[in-house]
Design a protein around this motif. Structure first.
Motif, short mmCIF file in Angstrom:
data_model
loop_
_atom_site.label_atom_id
_atom_site.label_comp_id
_atom_site.label_asym_id
_atom_site.label_seq_id
_atom_site.Cartn_x
_atom_site.Cartn_y
_atom_site.Cartn_z
N SER A 56 -0.48 -0.18 4.38
CA SER A 56 0.15 1.07 4.81
C SER A 56 1.53 1.17 4.19
CB SER A 56 0.25 1.12 6.33
OG SER A 56 1.30 0.27 6.78
N HIS A 104 -5.18 7.57 6.77
CA HIS A 104 -4.30 6.62 6.09
C HIS A 104 -3.71 5.59 7.05
CE1 HIS A 104 -4.44 10.01 3.24
NE2 HIS A 104 -4.34 9.06 2.33
N VAL A 105 -4.26 5.50 8.26
CA VAL A 105 -3.78 4.54 9.25
C VAL A 105 -4.74 3.34 9.30
CG1 VAL A 105 -3.32 4.13 11.70
CG2 VAL A 105 -2.67 6.31 10.65
N THR A 136 1.87 5.52 11.23
CA THR A 136 1.57 5.27 9.82
C THR A 136 1.64 3.79 9.46
OG1 THR A 136 3.88 5.72 9.27
CG2 THR A 136 2.33 7.56 9.12
N GLY A 190 0.21 1.47 11.14
CA GLY A 190 -1.06 0.83 11.48
C GLY A 190 -1.23 0.61 12.97
N THR A 215 4.21 1.45 14.44
CA THR A 215 3.01 0.63 14.61
C THR A 215 2.63 0.57 16.08
OG1 THR A 215 3.78 -0.75 12.76
CG2 THR A 215 2.01 -1.63 14.10
#
Length: 338
Positions: A129, A297-298, A259, A261, A134
């Protein structure tokens, strides 16, 4: 000065004797470590006394607890704990100078810069990422979550009670289950579905809907039967559990723009990783939302809980200078200097 760090959950208590790393790198050293079954002790003070006498074997005057639930004044409030925790009573029982408490998933989030991010298994999304906020989420005896926002001096960690948010059914079957649990309407938290006891709740409710007598009586028995393809209701229960976890995780990832994670923590999820991997988790995580472009995109990882809770609690304790001074900077504290 060595100090106690304990991660107290509804089922297990992980306790360690720790001290600041002598290499000056702001890390922690583990001098002793042990996992206890909470049900084997009448009180938390009894459990910690056994550790101090049998494992620590040195006088201990400082302690930090990572606990499920909320800290309300002198008490930790949570229905999933094995016993009530009164901080003043605990301090006197163990002859401590100082005790501090933070949320258990808050402690896990403080471990994000350590092994928690190194031993995970990739579930879905990209394998890397660009960084950013998070999430740490974990269904166990209850359902916990915390948020790590990057920034100076290690960033900021936010504790949550996200597991208490209202459950939102996604399928007709989930609506039937919700009606079974709350026939007259009312509040049903996500935790009632997305947790170890929640899996058992789903299974029992499915048996009722199918007019069958439950043959399984523990979450472990249900997951074993589902993995062995030996019980159709167990298979459906695990599928609903995984899908509901996907929805819950996607909701939080959107709310906090995660973003950086998501880490799904705990031995329970690790034990059903293959079932989770082949479930509707990812579909429900993305769920055709307007934020789908973000969620694609995570990265999502599954990681063992292990020692990370006590390590994160110790990191928090040292970061706030309590191991040296006993002076509280944040969270709940109780001590001779407080």
């Amino acid at each position: 000065m060595p100090f106690l760090a304990a991660d107290i959950g509804g089922t297990h208590a992980r306790v360690a004797l720790m001290r600041a790393s002598r290499d000056g790198a702001h890390g922690v050293e583990t001098l002793a470590y042990r996992v206890f079954a909470c049900r084997e002790f009448a009180t938390l003070s009894e459990l910690l006394k056994v550790f101090v006498e049998e494992d620590a074997q040195v006088p201990v005057k400082h302690c930090v607890l990572a606990c499920a639930g909320q800290i309300m004044g002198n008490e930790v409030v949570n229905d999933n704990l094995a016993w009530p925790i009164q901080l003043t009573q605990l301090r006197h029982a163990l002859s401590l100078d100082h005790i501090a408490v933070l949320n258990d998933f808050e402690a896990l989030a403080y471990a994000l810069d350590g092994a928690l991010t190194d031993d995970g298994r990739h579930l879905c999304g990209p394998r890397s990422s660009p960084g950013g906020t998070t999430l740490v989420i974990g269904p166990g005896t209850g359902l916990g979550a915390a948020v790590h926002v990057p920034g100076p001096a290690g960033g900021v960690v936010l504790a949550t009670e996200a597991g208490q948010m209202d459950f939102a059914p996604n399928s007709v079957r989930e609506r039937e289950l919700l009606a079974q649990l709350a026939p007259n309407g009312g509040y049903v938290p996500f935790e009632y579905f997305v947790s170890g006891p929640g899996l058992l709740t789903i299974y029992t409710a499915l048996c009722t809907l199918r007019r069958e007598t439950p043959a399984l009586d523990t979450p472990e028995a249900i997951t074993r039967a589902a993995a062995a393809n030996a019980d159709a209701i167990a298979i459906e229960a695990v599928e609903i559990f995984c899908a509901s976890l996907g929805s819950f995780t996607g909701n939080l990832a959107m709310a906090f723009m995660a973003t950086g994670g998501v880490y799904l923590a705990g031995g329970f999820l690790s034990s059903i990783f293959e079932l989770l991997k082949h479930s509707a988790f990812e579909v429900r995580f993305l769920h055709e939302r307007s934020a789908r472009a973000l969620l694609l995109h995570v990265p999502v990882w599954v990681t063992e809980h292990g020692r990370h809770g006590v390590q994160g609690a110790a990191q928090w304790y040292l970061r706030h200078g309590m191991a040296e001074t006993g002076v509280p900077q944040s969270a709940a504290t109780c001590g001779t200097s407080a």
